[in-house]
Enzyme design. Structure first.
Site, mmCIF file in Angstrom:
data_model
loop_
_atom_site.group_PDB
_atom_site.id
_atom_site.type_symbol
_atom_site.label_atom_id
_atom_site.label_comp_id
_atom_site.label_asym_id
_atom_site.label_seq_id
_atom_site.Cartn_x
_atom_site.Cartn_y
_atom_site.Cartn_z
ATOM 1 N N HIS A 10 0.515 2.673 3.538
ATOM 2 C CA HIS A 10 1.109 1.579 2.778
ATOM 3 C C HIS A 10 2.490 1.960 2.248
ATOM 4 O O HIS A 10 2.605 2.880 1.435
ATOM 5 C CB HIS A 10 0.162 1.253 1.611
ATOM 6 C CG HIS A 10 0.598 0.128 0.748
ATOM 7 N ND1 HIS A 10 0.772 0.262 -0.614
ATOM 8 C CD2 HIS A 10 0.892 -1.169 1.042
ATOM 9 C CE1 HIS A 10 1.133 -0.909 -1.113
ATOM 10 N NE2 HIS A 10 1.210 -1.789 -0.133
ATOM 11 N N ARG A 11 3.505 1.295 2.725
ATOM 12 C CA ARG A 11 4.912 1.637 2.436
ATOM 13 C C ARG A 11 5.190 3.069 2.904
ATOM 14 O O ARG A 11 5.992 3.782 2.302
ATOM 15 C CB ARG A 11 5.245 1.483 0.952
ATOM 16 C CG ARG A 11 4.775 0.163 0.333
ATOM 17 C CD ARG A 11 5.095 0.050 -1.143
ATOM 18 N NE ARG A 11 4.336 -1.031 -1.757
ATOM 19 C CZ ARG A 11 4.311 -1.317 -3.050
ATOM 20 N NH1 ARG A 11 5.059 -0.597 -3.886
ATOM 21 N NH2 ARG A 11 3.588 -2.307 -3.524
ATOM 22 N N GLU A 37 2.728 0.410 7.137
ATOM 23 C CA GLU A 37 3.027 -0.925 6.598
ATOM 24 C C GLU A 37 4.341 -0.806 5.855
ATOM 25 O O GLU A 37 4.620 0.230 5.233
ATOM 26 C CB GLU A 37 1.920 -1.360 5.625
ATOM 27 C CG GLU A 37 2.071 -2.777 5.067
ATOM 28 C CD GLU A 37 2.778 -2.896 3.731
ATOM 29 O OE1 GLU A 37 2.913 -4.010 3.232
ATOM 30 O OE2 GLU A 37 3.224 -1.854 3.169
ATOM 31 N N ASP A 39 7.743 -3.413 3.903
ATOM 32 C CA ASP A 39 8.182 -4.729 3.405
ATOM 33 C C ASP A 39 9.624 -4.983 3.836
ATOM 34 O O ASP A 39 10.462 -4.082 3.734
ATOM 35 C CB ASP A 39 8.096 -4.731 1.874
ATOM 36 C CG ASP A 39 6.740 -4.263 1.373
ATOM 37 O OD1 ASP A 39 5.758 -4.995 1.564
ATOM 38 O OD2 ASP A 39 6.662 -3.141 0.824
ATOM 39 N N HIS A 52 10.413 -3.118 -1.232
ATOM 40 C CA HIS A 52 9.327 -3.939 -1.769
ATOM 41 C C HIS A 52 9.804 -4.953 -2.798
ATOM 42 O O HIS A 52 9.411 -6.119 -2.776
ATOM 43 C CB HIS A 52 8.249 -3.041 -2.393
ATOM 44 C CG HIS A 52 7.115 -3.814 -2.986
ATOM 45 N ND1 HIS A 52 7.144 -4.313 -4.282
ATOM 46 C CD2 HIS A 52 5.937 -4.219 -2.464
ATOM 47 C CE1 HIS A 52 6.018 -4.967 -4.523
ATOM 48 N NE2 HIS A 52 5.266 -4.929 -3.435
ATOM 49 N N GLU A 112 5.606 -6.600 6.793
ATOM 50 C CA GLU A 112 5.365 -7.652 5.797
ATOM 51 C C GLU A 112 6.691 -8.307 5.431
ATOM 52 O O GLU A 112 7.601 -7.646 4.940
ATOM 53 C CB GLU A 112 4.689 -7.073 4.544
ATOM 54 C CG GLU A 112 4.393 -8.193 3.554
ATOM 55 C CD GLU A 112 3.946 -7.725 2.183
ATOM 56 O OE1 GLU A 112 3.461 -6.589 2.034
ATOM 57 O OE2 GLU A 112 4.120 -8.521 1.240
ATOM 58 N N LYS A 114 8.978 -10.210 3.086
ATOM 59 C CA LYS A 114 8.993 -10.334 1.614
ATOM 60 C C LYS A 114 10.261 -11.074 1.216
ATOM 61 O O LYS A 114 11.201 -10.456 0.716
ATOM 62 C CB LYS A 114 9.015 -8.897 1.106
ATOM 63 C CG LYS A 114 8.444 -8.517 -0.212
ATOM 64 C CD LYS A 114 7.006 -8.653 -0.386
ATOM 65 C CE LYS A 114 6.365 -7.493 -1.077
ATOM 66 N NZ LYS A 114 4.927 -7.662 -1.226
ATOM 67 N N ASP A 237 -1.937 4.196 0.008
ATOM 68 C CA ASP A 237 -0.791 5.045 -0.354
ATOM 69 C C ASP A 237 -1.104 6.508 -0.078
ATOM 70 O O ASP A 237 -0.229 7.353 -0.180
ATOM 71 C CB ASP A 237 -0.492 4.908 -1.864
ATOM 72 C CG ASP A 237 -0.222 3.478 -2.297
ATOM 73 O OD1 ASP A 237 0.360 2.724 -1.509
ATOM 74 O OD2 ASP A 237 -0.592 3.130 -3.445
#
Ligand code: G3P
Ligand code: MG
Length: 249
Positions: A10-11, A37, A39, A52, A112, A114, A237
């Site tokens: 995640h990120r 992943e 943003d 993000h 993603e 955003k 994370d």
């Protein structure tokens, strides 16, 4: 059924390196993660950046929104020192850099979208440039998601061949539900929030024909339990906490 869901860093490995930077994506890879992943938003000149928040405040040495800034500003903004001095000089990556990194290292991606809430006039530019950028994606393990379902619909209209994830947060009750929206956009997956998620909801999503990818799961025992509920994937994370065979899926 596998003991663990598929894992998206995640990120990036955002507990080990500054989120949404090439350093975090490298760390994810070092941990053995097969997917990342991140943003994506847009700057004033149409540059797509991987970040993000709507502003630079939390994750850089700069401040304020970036929708008035452009490509050349990315070179002067430090996106790593806030996390640790070891990461000073880390930059906010352009989307093209992240795609190139993932391509070079065989990583799957969840992109993603955003959209910057403060700059609605840039939405068209975001979508237009995104459609160009994703032509560089070289993996079939590629999923586009968004909490902004209008944006997701616009993306789907332009690229109906690309797999979508219907993102939703429990507090966000506006707009169509996943039952209505995910079907309308022919999504591959629904991405519910971990907090408040039940075994019944997972079953309902799967019975409706969608995969289930849950955000954000930072605990191995919870990930295992979610797999037993039928969850397909998790965003974490902390990929470093998972066994190699879980990350290899
Ligand atoms: O895409 C899953 C997750 O990243 C959604 O929430 O706020 O971390 O982008 P957020
Ligand atoms: Mg995200």
């Amino acid at each position: 059924m596998s003991e663990f869901p598929r894992i998206f860093a995640h990120r990036g490995a955002s507990s080990l390196a500054p989120e949404n930077t090439i350093a975090a994506f490298s760390k994810a890879m070092e941990c053995g993660a097969k997917r990342i992943e991140f943003d994506v938003d847009v700057m004033g000149d149409g540059t797509l950046l991987v970040i993000h928040d709507d502003t630079l405040d939390r994750t850089t040495n700069s401040s304020g929104p970036y929708h008035g800034l452009g490509y050349s500003d990315l070179r002067r903004i430090d996106a790593g020192a806030w996390f640790s001095p070891a990461y000073r000089f880390e930059r906010i990556p352009e989307l093209a850099d992240v795609i190139a990194f993932a391509n070079a290292n065989g990583l799957g991606m969840n992109l993603e979208i955003k959209p910057c809430r403060a700059a609605t006039e840039l939405r068209e530019k975001l979508l237009e440039n995104l459609l160009v950028a994703i032509d560089r994606v070289r993996t079939t393990d590629f999923l586009v998601s968004s909490f902004d379902h209008d944006m997701l619909a616009g993306f789907h209209a332009a690229r109906p061949d690309i797999a979508l994830g219907w993102l939703h947060a429990r507090a966000d009750q506006a707009g169509p539900t996943w039952q209505e929206g995910a079907r309308l956009l022919q999504c591959r997956a629904v991405h519910p929030q971990l907090e408040g998620l039940t075994r019944e909801e997972v079953a309902e999503i799967r019975e409706a024909g969608f995969e289930v990818n849950v955000w954000t799961v930072n605990d191995v025992a919870t990930a295992r339990e979610l797999a037993s509920w039928g969850v397909d994937g998790i965003f974490t994370d902390r990929p470093q906490d998972f066994p190699a065979e879980a990350l290899a899926r």
